[in-house]
Structure formats: C-alpha cells, structure tokens
Design a protein around this motif. Sequence first.
Motif, PDB file in Angstrom:
ATOM      1  N   PRO A 183       0.804  -1.217   0.000  1.00  0.00           N
ATOM      2  CA  PRO A 183       0.000   0.000   0.000  1.00  0.00           C
ATOM      3  C   PRO A 183       0.839   1.270   0.000  1.00  0.00           C
ATOM      4  CG  PRO A 183      -0.115  -1.061   2.150  1.00  0.00           C
ATOM      5  CD  PRO A 183       0.553  -2.025   1.212  1.00  0.00           C
ATOM      6  N   ALA A 184       2.020   1.220   0.621  1.00  0.00           N
ATOM      7  CA  ALA A 184       2.883   2.404   0.607  1.00  0.00           C
ATOM      8  C   ALA A 184       3.299   2.746  -0.819  1.00  0.00           C
ATOM      9  CB  ALA A 184       4.112   2.159   1.481  1.00  0.00           C
ATOM     10  N   LEU A 185       3.723   1.736  -1.568  1.00  0.00           N
ATOM     11  CA  LEU A 185       4.126   1.978  -2.961  1.00  0.00           C
ATOM     12  C   LEU A 185       2.938   2.378  -3.818  1.00  0.00           C
ATOM     13  CD1 LEU A 185       6.638  -0.970  -3.552  1.00  0.00           C
ATOM     14  CD2 LEU A 185       7.141   1.396  -2.901  1.00  0.00           C
ATOM     15  N   ALA A 186       1.801   1.745  -3.616  1.00  0.00           N
ATOM     16  CA  ALA A 186       0.612   2.084  -4.396  1.00  0.00           C
ATOM     17  C   ALA A 186       0.182   3.515  -4.149  1.00  0.00           C
ATOM     18  CB  ALA A 186      -0.527   1.123  -4.064  1.00  0.00           C
ATOM     19  N   ALA A 187       0.364   3.992  -2.920  1.00  0.00           N
ATOM     20  CA  ALA A 187      -0.002   5.366  -2.581  1.00  0.00           C
ATOM     21  C   ALA A 187       0.943   6.385  -3.203  1.00  0.00           C
ATOM     22  CB  ALA A 187      -0.005   5.529  -1.059  1.00  0.00           C
ATOM     23  N   GLY A 188       2.154   5.953  -3.582  1.00  0.00           N
ATOM     24  CA  GLY A 188       3.139   6.866  -4.148  1.00  0.00           C
ATOM     25  C   GLY A 188       4.274   7.195  -3.212  1.00  0.00           C
ATOM     26  N   CYS A 189       4.377   6.471  -2.080  1.00  0.00           N
ATOM     27  CA  CYS A 189       5.481   6.662  -1.147  1.00  0.00           C
ATOM     28  C   CYS A 189       6.684   5.839  -1.582  1.00  0.00           C
ATOM     29  CB  CYS A 189       5.076   6.237   0.264  1.00  0.00           C
ATOM     30  SG  CYS A 189       3.734   7.190   0.982  1.00  0.00           S
ATOM     31  N   THR A 190       7.858   6.285  -1.211  1.00  0.00           N
ATOM     32  CA  THR A 190       9.061   5.466  -1.306  1.00  0.00           C
ATOM     33  C   THR A 190       9.302   4.859   0.072  1.00  0.00           C
ATOM     34  OG1 THR A 190      10.412   7.429  -0.867  1.00  0.00           O
ATOM     35  CG2 THR A 190      10.071   6.809  -3.169  1.00  0.00           C
ATOM     36  N   ILE A 191      10.082   3.778   0.124  1.00  0.00           N
ATOM     37  CA  ILE A 191      10.206   3.055   1.386  1.00  0.00           C
ATOM     38  C   ILE A 191      11.653   2.724   1.735  1.00  0.00           C
ATOM     39  CG2 ILE A 191       7.886   2.054   1.145  1.00  0.00           C
ATOM     40  CD1 ILE A 191      10.463  -0.501   0.920  1.00  0.00           C
ATOM     41  N   VAL A 192      11.889   2.663   3.045  1.00  0.00           N
ATOM     42  CA  VAL A 192      13.099   2.055   3.597  1.00  0.00           C
ATOM     43  C   VAL A 192      12.627   0.920   4.496  1.00  0.00           C
ATOM     44  CG1 VAL A 192      15.183   2.352   4.964  1.00  0.00           C
ATOM     45  CG2 VAL A 192      14.359   4.237   3.529  1.00  0.00           C
ATOM     46  N   HIS A 193      13.000  -0.288   4.136  1.00  0.00           N
ATOM     47  CA  HIS A 193      12.542  -1.484   4.835  1.00  0.00           C
ATOM     48  C   HIS A 193      13.636  -1.974   5.772  1.00  0.00           C
ATOM     49  CE1 HIS A 193      11.357  -6.027   4.519  1.00  0.00           C
ATOM     50  NE2 HIS A 193      10.930  -5.495   5.651  1.00  0.00           N
ATOM     51  N   LYS A 194      13.275  -2.143   7.048  1.00  0.00           N
ATOM     52  CA  LYS A 194      14.177  -2.737   8.023  1.00  0.00           C
ATOM     53  C   LYS A 194      13.567  -4.075   8.454  1.00  0.00           C
ATOM     54  CE  LYS A 194      15.982  -3.605  12.230  1.00  0.00           C
ATOM     55  NZ  LYS A 194      15.753  -4.936  12.786  1.00  0.00           N
ATOM     56  N   PRO A 195      14.075  -5.207   7.918  1.00  0.00           N
ATOM     57  CA  PRO A 195      13.550  -6.514   8.332  1.00  0.00           C
ATOM     58  C   PRO A 195      14.113  -6.929   9.685  1.00  0.00           C
ATOM     59  CG  PRO A 195      15.302  -6.810   6.721  1.00  0.00           C
ATOM     60  CD  PRO A 195      15.106  -5.328   6.877  1.00  0.00           C
ATOM     61  N   ALA A 196      13.427  -7.877  10.328  1.00  0.00           N
ATOM     62  CA  ALA A 196      13.903  -8.405  11.605  1.00  0.00           C
ATOM     63  C   ALA A 196      15.218  -9.142  11.407  1.00  0.00           C
ATOM     64  CB  ALA A 196      12.858  -9.341  12.202  1.00  0.00           C
ATOM     65  N   GLU A 197      16.128  -8.956  12.336  1.00  0.00           N
ATOM     66  CA  GLU A 197      17.431  -9.608  12.219  1.00  0.00           C
ATOM     67  C   GLU A 197      17.360 -11.107  12.443  1.00  0.00           C
ATOM     68  OE1 GLU A 197      17.241  -7.687  16.385  1.00  0.00           O
ATOM     69  OE2 GLU A 197      16.627  -7.217  14.338  1.00  0.00           O
ATOM     70  N   LEU A 198      16.278 -11.618  13.055  1.00  0.00           N
ATOM     71  CA  LEU A 198      16.177 -13.052  13.312  1.00  0.00           C
ATOM     72  C   LEU A 198      15.727 -13.851  12.095  1.00  0.00           C
ATOM     73  CD1 LEU A 198      14.610 -13.167  16.897  1.00  0.00           C
ATOM     74  CD2 LEU A 198      17.024 -13.183  16.229  1.00  0.00           C
ATOM     75  N   SER A 199      15.143 -13.202  11.100  1.00  0.00           N
ATOM     76  CA  SER A 199      14.713 -13.909   9.882  1.00  0.00           C
ATOM     77  C   SER A 199      14.807 -12.949   8.700  1.00  0.00           C
ATOM     78  CB  SER A 199      13.280 -14.443  10.035  1.00  0.00           C
ATOM     79  OG  SER A 199      12.393 -13.395  10.398  1.00  0.00           O
ATOM     80  N   PRO A 200      16.029 -12.636   8.261  1.00  0.00           N
ATOM     81  CA  PRO A 200      16.235 -11.553   7.299  1.00  0.00           C
ATOM     82  C   PRO A 200      16.210 -11.941   5.822  1.00  0.00           C
ATOM     83  CG  PRO A 200      18.346 -12.298   8.126  1.00  0.00           C
ATOM     84  CD  PRO A 200      17.304 -13.131   8.830  1.00  0.00           C
ATOM     85  N   LEU A 201      16.169 -13.234   5.516  1.00  0.00           N
ATOM     86  CA  LEU A 201      16.478 -13.633   4.146  1.00  0.00           C
ATOM     87  C   LEU A 201      15.383 -13.295   3.138  1.00  0.00           C
ATOM     88  CD1 LEU A 201      18.302 -17.047   4.678  1.00  0.00           C
ATOM     89  CD2 LEU A 201      19.227 -14.716   4.678  1.00  0.00           C
ATOM     90  N   SER A 202      14.118 -13.445   3.515  1.00  0.00           N
ATOM     91  CA  SER A 202      13.066 -13.179   2.531  1.00  0.00           C
ATOM     92  C   SER A 202      12.997 -11.702   2.164  1.00  0.00           C
ATOM     93  CB  SER A 202      11.711 -13.671   3.039  1.00  0.00           C
ATOM     94  OG  SER A 202      11.331 -13.014   4.229  1.00  0.00           O
ATOM     95  N   ALA A 203      13.487 -10.815   3.041  1.00  0.00           N
ATOM     96  CA  ALA A 203      13.542  -9.391   2.695  1.00  0.00           C
ATOM     97  C   ALA A 203      14.503  -9.159   1.543  1.00  0.00           C
ATOM     98  CB  ALA A 203      13.960  -8.576   3.915  1.00  0.00           C
ATOM     99  N   THR A 204      15.571  -9.946   1.512  1.00  0.00           N
ATOM    100  CA  THR A 204      16.515  -9.851   0.397  1.00  0.00           C
ATOM    101  C   THR A 204      15.857 -10.316  -0.898  1.00  0.00           C
ATOM    102  OG1 THR A 204      18.417 -10.141   1.854  1.00  0.00           O
ATOM    103  CG2 THR A 204      18.727 -10.702  -0.473  1.00  0.00           C
ATOM    104  N   LEU A 205      15.048 -11.373  -0.815  1.00  0.00           N
ATOM    105  CA  LEU A 205      14.326 -11.831  -2.003  1.00  0.00           C
ATOM    106  C   LEU A 205      13.360 -10.754  -2.492  1.00  0.00           C
ATOM    107  CD1 LEU A 205      13.484 -15.544  -1.034  1.00  0.00           C
ATOM    108  CD2 LEU A 205      15.527 -14.635  -2.168  1.00  0.00           C
ATOM    109  N   LEU A 206      12.685 -10.088  -1.573  1.00  0.00           N
ATOM    110  CA  LEU A 206      11.761  -9.021  -1.960  1.00  0.00           C
ATOM    111  C   LEU A 206      12.501  -7.883  -2.659  1.00  0.00           C
ATOM    112  CD1 LEU A 206       9.229  -8.582   0.990  1.00  0.00           C
ATOM    113  CD2 LEU A 206       8.666  -8.857  -1.430  1.00  0.00           C
TER     114      LEU A 206
END
Length: 508
Positions: A183-206
């Motif tokens: 929804p942030a991207l659809a609204a026209g916002c840019t993002i900085v994503h901070k994934p949890a350090e305990l399970s970080p790998l899927s954020a890299t895939l995204l």
Amino acid sequence: MAQQSDFHDNQQRAGDYLKRFATTVTGHYIGGSWVPTDGAASFDNLSPANNQSLGAVVAGTEADVDAACQAAEDAFGEWAAMPGQARKKLLNHFADLIEARADEIALVESSDCGQAIRYMKQAAIRGAANFRFFADKAPEARNGQSLMQPEHTNLTIRSPIGPVGVITPWNTPFMLATWKIAPALAAGCTIVHKPAELSPLSATLLAEISEEAGIPPGVWNMVHGFGETVGKRLSEHPAIKAVSLVGETSTGSHIMRQGADTLKRIHLELGGKNPIIVFDDADFDRALDAAVFMLYSLNGQRCTSSSRLLIQSGIRDKFLSALKERVANLKVGHPLDPASEVGPLVHKEHFEKVMGYMEAARDGGATIAVGGNRITSMGNGNYVEPTLFVDADNTMRVAREEIFGPVLTAISFDTEEQAIAIANDTEYGLAGYIWTGDTGRAMRMAHAVEAGMLWINSENNRNLPSPFGGFKMSGIGRDGGDYSFEFYMETKNVCIAHDTHSVPVIGR
C-alpha cells in the motif's frame, strides 16, 4: 513414503536456494544497487532447526540508514508523480514475479524462521495477493470526497506523505512485509525497509524482486541490522515522514519516543493475548478445530493467535478432553517436512523465554495438561512440545502475558457477563474469536469485547479491504484497503465558493 520423499526434495531444493546466503555476506539494497559488504560488520543468521549458521548478514550502521533515507527522499518526487495506472502495472508485475518465485520464497522463509512449509507456501501466494490488491487500488489512491454545502463545495484530495520506514517482524516476515509495503508503494510513497534480524532472508528476495520488476532506483531500499541501531535511526531520520511497525509492544513504545522530535506519523501493530470464547451452544467440532488451528499453527508465533481459551462450564470437561487429545497428536518436526504441523521456534533466546512459562504456570497454580517439555530428540533445534495449561484463571502470568509460542491457556466461565469481563481484563486488544449458536449473543459480544477485530464462528479470515489493527496496547492505526491509504497519504480539503455567499466586510 511419499512425504519422506517430499521432505528430502524440500531439503535439497532449500539447500540450493540457501547456498548463496551461506557463501556470501547478505547486504543492503540502497538506491537501486546492492551495497558492497567488504569490511562491514556482520552477524550470523541461525537456523531454528539446528542453530547452525545459514550465513552472515551485514549489521547496518546509522550511515547505511542515512544513505537509504536519502535515496528514498531523492526518488520520492518522481515516484509520487507517476500516474496511478503506471504504478498499478509495475506492482501487478511485481506480484507475477512473487508467484514465479513462490517455491523459493517458501523454502527460504521456512528454513529461516522455522515455520512449517505447509503454511509458508500459502504465505508466499498471499504476498502476491497483497500486491495485486493494492496495485489495483493505485489509480484511485488519490481519490477523496465531495462534500456539499449550500454555497460552497468541499473537495478532499490526497497525496503521498513522503518516504516511509517499514519495520517488519520475524514471524511470517515475507507476507507481513508485503502487507505493509504494497500500500505504501501504491499510494506513491518510497520506502526504507528494516527486516527483523532473526529472519532476514526473505527481505533480500523481496528487494531482488523489486529490482527485477523495474521499481525505479531509490523507491525501494532495504537495510539489515539491529533495532537499537538501524530501527532507531530510521525512526529518528527527518526524511522519513511515517513509520509502520509490526512487532512487540515494547518496541512500539520505543518507536513512538524516537519519532517524537520529528512528529512522525506512527502505525503500530503490536502484541495480543487474544481470547477464543466458546459457549455451550457452539458448533463443538468447528470450535475445536478453530481453537487448535488458531493457536498451534505457525508455532503460536502470530499476533492474532487465540492464546486464551475461555470455555463455558457446561461443555468444559468434554471440550478440554477433546482438546488434550488433539494437542497431544500435533506433529512437531523439521520445518521443511510436509508432515510437520509445528516447527521449531525462531531463536534460542525466544525458545528459552517460552520454556520459562512452564515454570510460571506451575508457580501460578495452573496444570500442564499436555506438553510443557523441550524436545531433544530432533537435535539442537528450538523444539518445544505443544502445550496446554488448564485450571488457570486470568490473574496468572500465563493468562496475561504474550507467550508467542505453541502454548494455550484454558480458563472456564459460567455466564456471558463473566466471559466479557475475562476477555477484556487484559492490557491488549488485538483480536477475539466468539463461538456461539445464538445470533443475539454474538452481536452483544461483538459490541462488548474490546478488540480491534472479532471473528464470529470463524478462525482468522482476512478480508483485504477490511480494517486490521488493535485497541489498547495492541497498537495504533489500521491496515487494509483504504485504511492503509489514510496512513500513507495526506488529506487536503479544498473549499470552492459558488460566488453566492456574502463575504464579511470590515474596515471599508
């Protein structure tokens, strides 16, 4: 034998997907580029199944966050100005790519956070559905209202708020990241994503998918690291206009303090101690199925899990007897085993926290009817027996604190009024589940139970346009449909005169 073959196949394919994380340091994605990791401090990402390293991940610094925020700020103007129809096309393409990599996402995520693969496959597809839903709403994101007066017309128009920070948790991280970022991207916002350090790998895939989908440089940024460094700086950075967090209640308090000086808009989806209230007249089998599923699936590691069972005295003994049998029969196993219904907890520290509640139950006077023990037969993983506490009351720690594991606390009640009092006697108010055959009672309970979301005669069924969020210490704000756009966008009122009203005159 077929499931054993599938388990072996899952392990082999997961090993292929995880190999690159084991042989290179996983780094940040900033401004459309992967940041070199040479010389950067890093931390080991441990497997919940055996506590062996899945590979090293860069521990972000304040300078890394500053670079990501600057990239998001630089890219905002062009992304915000892009027609909604163009963003719709890009985000639908993003969803296509998620579906194309769903097998990889599910296997990596299951290996990384310990959730059973049977649920992670669904979570990957759900992530694509989140992107499709908000992609299709992108062209209408700016829409407002027309509010008529006799001599004026008021129009509301919306515009994206600016660069936003998205901080996501370690439980089902892929799906929850898409739920926030889409929804942030659809609204026209840019993002900085901070994934949890305990399970970080899927954020890299995204982040990889964002690059593959053609999301412009700087629109999507991702910084790995710890909350006290990366999360804190992201919450404080003046370029970030809003922060959306899914996490613990204590973390939400920190985010509010850290964002105060820059008056950030804050959205918090936090903890819960959600009741499932089963009345004597409930559909017994369906209520039993829901009670087991909504607590023990996803290892009990979900914010909407029904961790307090409130059971009416007329069916208490029969229901608890059936429940004990079902809990004892749950299949605990390796997360990649298709037969597994409960996997290992995400991290050794969290595992020890959950195990501490076994002693708390005994000290408080509850009975451990099922489970309560570590499982050591599967090696060095974070495995705990699915557990059921009975003979509990709502004053006990196990009834008041969010355990966030496969642990259910059963409390009995006699009357509807008692059920409401027990349900509301908590600092949390995220979700509730009510099982009854009485329509009038269902409506009364819907009004009386203090929670942001209630399901009547159902487990957690998500309707994407509906509001998602909690009361009290469970959070601030709502996700879902237009509610998400209200958070990620500013609303402006424009009042247009019909040139028929009298303008006040002074000093003439």
